[in-house]
Design a protein around this motif. Structure first.
Motif, PDB file in Angstrom:
ATOM      1  N   PHE A  27       0.802  -1.223   0.000  1.00 62.42           N
ATOM      2  CA  PHE A  27       0.000   0.000   0.000  1.00 62.42           C
ATOM      3  C   PHE A  27       0.837   1.277   0.000  1.00 62.42           C
ATOM      4  CE2 PHE A  27      -3.036  -3.099   1.751  1.00 62.42           C
ATOM      5  CZ  PHE A  27      -4.077  -2.904   0.855  1.00 62.42           C
ATOM      6  N   VAL A  28       2.134   1.136   0.143  1.00 64.71           N
ATOM      7  CA  VAL A  28       3.021   2.301   0.151  1.00 64.71           C
ATOM      8  C   VAL A  28       3.228   2.765  -1.288  1.00 64.71           C
ATOM      9  CG1 VAL A  28       5.387   3.033   0.639  1.00 64.71           C
ATOM     10  CG2 VAL A  28       4.175   1.627   2.266  1.00 64.71           C
ATOM     11  N   SER A  29       3.314   4.056  -1.444  1.00 63.42           N
ATOM     12  CA  SER A  29       3.583   4.626  -2.762  1.00 63.42           C
ATOM     13  C   SER A  29       4.905   4.090  -3.304  1.00 63.42           C
ATOM     14  CB  SER A  29       3.633   6.154  -2.643  1.00 63.42           C
ATOM     15  OG  SER A  29       4.153   6.715  -3.810  1.00 63.42           O
ATOM     16  N   PRO A  30       4.955   3.680  -4.572  1.00 68.17           N
ATOM     17  CA  PRO A  30       6.199   3.129  -5.131  1.00 68.17           C
ATOM     18  C   PRO A  30       7.379   4.093  -5.051  1.00 68.17           C
ATOM     19  CG  PRO A  30       4.372   2.797  -6.647  1.00 68.17           C
ATOM     20  CD  PRO A  30       3.862   3.660  -5.535  1.00 68.17           C
ATOM     21  N   GLY A  31       7.118   5.382  -5.006  1.00 72.40           N
ATOM     22  CA  GLY A  31       8.208   6.354  -4.945  1.00 72.40           C
ATOM     23  C   GLY A  31       8.657   6.685  -3.536  1.00 72.40           C
ATOM     24  N   ALA A  32       7.959   6.163  -2.518  1.00 68.92           N
ATOM     25  CA  ALA A  32       8.308   6.481  -1.127  1.00 68.92           C
ATOM     26  C   ALA A  32       9.657   5.863  -0.763  1.00 68.92           C
ATOM     27  CB  ALA A  32       7.222   5.969  -0.192  1.00 68.92           C
ATOM     28  N   LEU A  40      10.716   2.279   0.368  1.00 69.13           N
ATOM     29  CA  LEU A  40      10.001   1.963   1.605  1.00 69.13           C
ATOM     30  C   LEU A  40       9.259   0.633   1.507  1.00 69.13           C
ATOM     31  CD1 LEU A  40       9.374   2.983   4.420  1.00 69.13           C
ATOM     32  CD2 LEU A  40       7.398   4.192   3.490  1.00 69.13           C
ATOM     33  N   ASN A  41       8.696   0.326   0.316  1.00 72.45           N
ATOM     34  CA  ASN A  41       7.952  -0.921   0.198  1.00 72.45           C
ATOM     35  C   ASN A  41       8.877  -2.133   0.365  1.00 72.45           C
ATOM     36  OD1 ASN A  41       9.247  -0.553  -2.236  1.00 72.45           O
ATOM     37  ND2 ASN A  41       7.474  -1.035  -3.505  1.00 72.45           N
ATOM     38  N   VAL A  42      10.082  -2.057  -0.170  1.00 67.97           N
ATOM     39  CA  VAL A  42      11.045  -3.157  -0.014  1.00 67.97           C
ATOM     40  C   VAL A  42      11.446  -3.300   1.447  1.00 67.97           C
ATOM     41  CG1 VAL A  42      13.352  -3.967  -0.638  1.00 67.97           C
ATOM     42  CG2 VAL A  42      11.877  -2.947  -2.378  1.00 67.97           C
ATOM     43  N   PHE A  43      11.617  -2.164   2.137  1.00 66.44           N
ATOM     44  CA  PHE A  43      11.932  -2.208   3.564  1.00 66.44           C
ATOM     45  C   PHE A  43      10.850  -2.962   4.330  1.00 66.44           C
ATOM     46  CE2 PHE A  43      11.116  -0.384   7.751  1.00 66.44           C
ATOM     47  CZ  PHE A  43      12.306  -0.695   8.393  1.00 66.44           C
ATOM     48  N   PHE A  44       9.584  -2.627   4.061  1.00 63.67           N
ATOM     49  CA  PHE A  44       8.475  -3.302   4.741  1.00 63.67           C
ATOM     50  C   PHE A  44       8.465  -4.794   4.430  1.00 63.67           C
ATOM     51  CE2 PHE A  44       5.924   0.838   5.134  1.00 63.67           C
ATOM     52  CZ  PHE A  44       6.207   0.955   6.476  1.00 63.67           C
ATOM     53  N   TRP A  45       8.706  -5.170   3.179  1.00 55.46           N
ATOM     54  CA  TRP A  45       8.680  -6.587   2.804  1.00 55.46           C
ATOM     55  C   TRP A  45       9.809  -7.354   3.494  1.00 55.46           C
ATOM     56  CZ3 TRP A  45       8.162  -5.022  -2.981  1.00 55.46           C
ATOM     57  CH2 TRP A  45       6.835  -4.663  -3.243  1.00 55.46           C
ATOM     58  N   VAL A  46      10.997  -6.776   3.494  1.00 52.59           N
ATOM     59  CA  VAL A  46      12.145  -7.452   4.109  1.00 52.59           C
ATOM     60  C   VAL A  46      11.957  -7.546   5.623  1.00 52.59           C
ATOM     61  CG1 VAL A  46      14.621  -7.229   4.586  1.00 52.59           C
ATOM     62  CG2 VAL A  46      13.751  -6.861   2.273  1.00 52.59           C
ATOM     63  N   PHE A  47      11.552  -6.441   6.243  1.00 49.85           N
ATOM     64  CA  PHE A  47      11.388  -6.429   7.695  1.00 49.85           C
ATOM     65  C   PHE A  47      10.253  -7.363   8.116  1.00 49.85           C
ATOM     66  CE2 PHE A  47      10.560  -4.300  11.829  1.00 49.85           C
ATOM     67  CZ  PHE A  47      11.841  -4.420  12.352  1.00 49.85           C
ATOM     68  N   GLY A  48       9.136  -7.354   7.394  1.00 51.71           N
ATOM     69  CA  GLY A  48       8.017  -8.255   7.692  1.00 51.71           C
ATOM     70  C   GLY A  48       8.409  -9.707   7.491  1.00 51.71           C
ATOM     71  N   GLY A  49       9.132  -9.988   6.418  1.00 52.26           N
ATOM     72  CA  GLY A  49       9.611 -11.352   6.188  1.00 52.26           C
ATOM     73  C   GLY A  49      10.565 -11.808   7.272  1.00 52.26           C
ATOM     74  N   PHE A  50      11.412 -10.893   7.736  1.00 49.21           N
ATOM     75  CA  PHE A  50      12.336 -11.198   8.827  1.00 49.21           C
ATOM     76  C   PHE A  50      11.563 -11.633  10.071  1.00 49.21           C
ATOM     77  CE2 PHE A  50      14.270  -9.451  12.720  1.00 49.21           C
ATOM     78  CZ  PHE A  50      15.431 -10.202  12.767  1.00 49.21           C
ATOM     79  N   TRP A  51      10.525 -10.874  10.439  1.00 45.17           N
ATOM     80  CA  TRP A  51       9.719 -11.226  11.611  1.00 45.17           C
ATOM     81  C   TRP A  51       9.056 -12.582  11.441  1.00 45.17           C
ATOM     82  CZ3 TRP A  51      10.343  -9.619  16.200  1.00 45.17           C
ATOM     83  CH2 TRP A  51      10.742  -8.314  16.469  1.00 45.17           C
ATOM     84  N   LEU A  52       8.523 -12.852  10.272  1.00 42.77           N
ATOM     85  CA  LEU A  52       7.859 -14.140  10.047  1.00 42.77           C
ATOM     86  C   LEU A  52       8.844 -15.304  10.133  1.00 42.77           C
ATOM     87  CD1 LEU A  52       5.312 -13.369   7.189  1.00 42.77           C
ATOM     88  CD2 LEU A  52       4.847 -13.783   9.595  1.00 42.77           C
ATOM     89  N   VAL A  53       9.998 -15.153   9.500  1.00 46.01           N
ATOM     90  CA  VAL A  53      10.993 -16.234   9.522  1.00 46.01           C
ATOM     91  C   VAL A  53      11.473 -16.492  10.954  1.00 46.01           C
ATOM     92  CG1 VAL A  53      13.343 -16.839   8.811  1.00 46.01           C
ATOM     93  CG2 VAL A  53      11.725 -15.965   7.139  1.00 46.01           C
ATOM     94  N   ILE A  54      11.775 -15.445  11.688  1.00 51.21           N
ATOM     95  CA  ILE A  54      12.240 -15.606  13.070  1.00 51.21           C
ATOM     96  C   ILE A  54      11.164 -16.265  13.923  1.00 51.21           C
ATOM     97  CG2 ILE A  54      12.904 -14.366  15.179  1.00 51.21           C
ATOM     98  CD1 ILE A  54      15.124 -14.537  13.092  1.00 51.21           C
ATOM     99  N   ASP A  55       9.925 -15.788  13.844  1.00 51.47           N
ATOM    100  CA  ASP A  55       8.841 -16.352  14.652  1.00 51.47           C
ATOM    101  C   ASP A  55       8.583 -17.812  14.317  1.00 51.47           C
ATOM    102  OD1 ASP A  55       8.431 -14.027  16.041  1.00 51.47           O
ATOM    103  OD2 ASP A  55       6.904 -13.287  14.669  1.00 51.47           O
TER     104      ASP A  55
END
Length: 151
Positions: A27-32, A40-55
């Motif tokens: 949902f983040v603007s592609p230019g953010a 910003l969208n890649v940051f969210f994907w990587v950080f969210g994936g990190f949390w899922l993998v760790i959990d």
């Protein structure tokens, strides 16, 4: 002694946080950009994936440890252990001391013998493992030096 269980509410929170980050990435603007200039969208994907993998890794690890303990309680041989000495190792795990025990094990299959065993003991239960106390244990049939407290 220590039993491993999964606190579902804690893990659910972090799993939902990871999923929320991944969804937010769509949902983040592609230019953010982040403050350092990364998308910003890649940051969210990587950080969210990190949390899922760790959990999910932690959940899997806890389930494996609980299954091993359950298997040992069911298949290892019952015995009794008398505490001959107990001393601190200097190691603390979650503010609980790791204690070095010298035990006199009495087993139907292996007879009477001494074993040195290290175990993390809750501060609340520390007094019940004093010198001279007797505890129910389980002994590995293949290696009588390997044991675990059953009480």
């Amino acid at each position: 002694m220590a039993s491993w269980e999964i606190n579902r509410s804690v893990f659910s929170f972090f799993i939902l946080a990871g999923i929320g980050m991944i969804v937010a990435g769509f949902f983040v603007s592609p230019g953010a950009k982040t403050d350092d200039g990364y998308p910003l969208n890649v940051f969210f994907w990587v950080f969210g994936g990190f949390w899922l993998v760790i959990d999910l890794s932690l959940i899997l690890g806890i389930r494996i440890m609980a299954a091993r303990r359950k298997n040992a309680l069911e298949t290892w041989l019952p015995a009794a252990a008398k505490v001959l000495s107990a001393s601190e190792t200097g190691t603390y795990i979650n503010n609980m001391p790791k204690v070095k025990f010298t035990l006199e094990v009495t087993s139907d299959s292996h007879g009477v013998y001494q074993v040195e065993h290290r175990e993390v003991v809750s501060m609340l239960n520390l007094a019940s493992y004093g010198v001279g106390t007797v505890h129910q244990i389980r002994v590995d049939p293949g290696n009588p030096q390997k044991m675990m407290f059953a009480d």
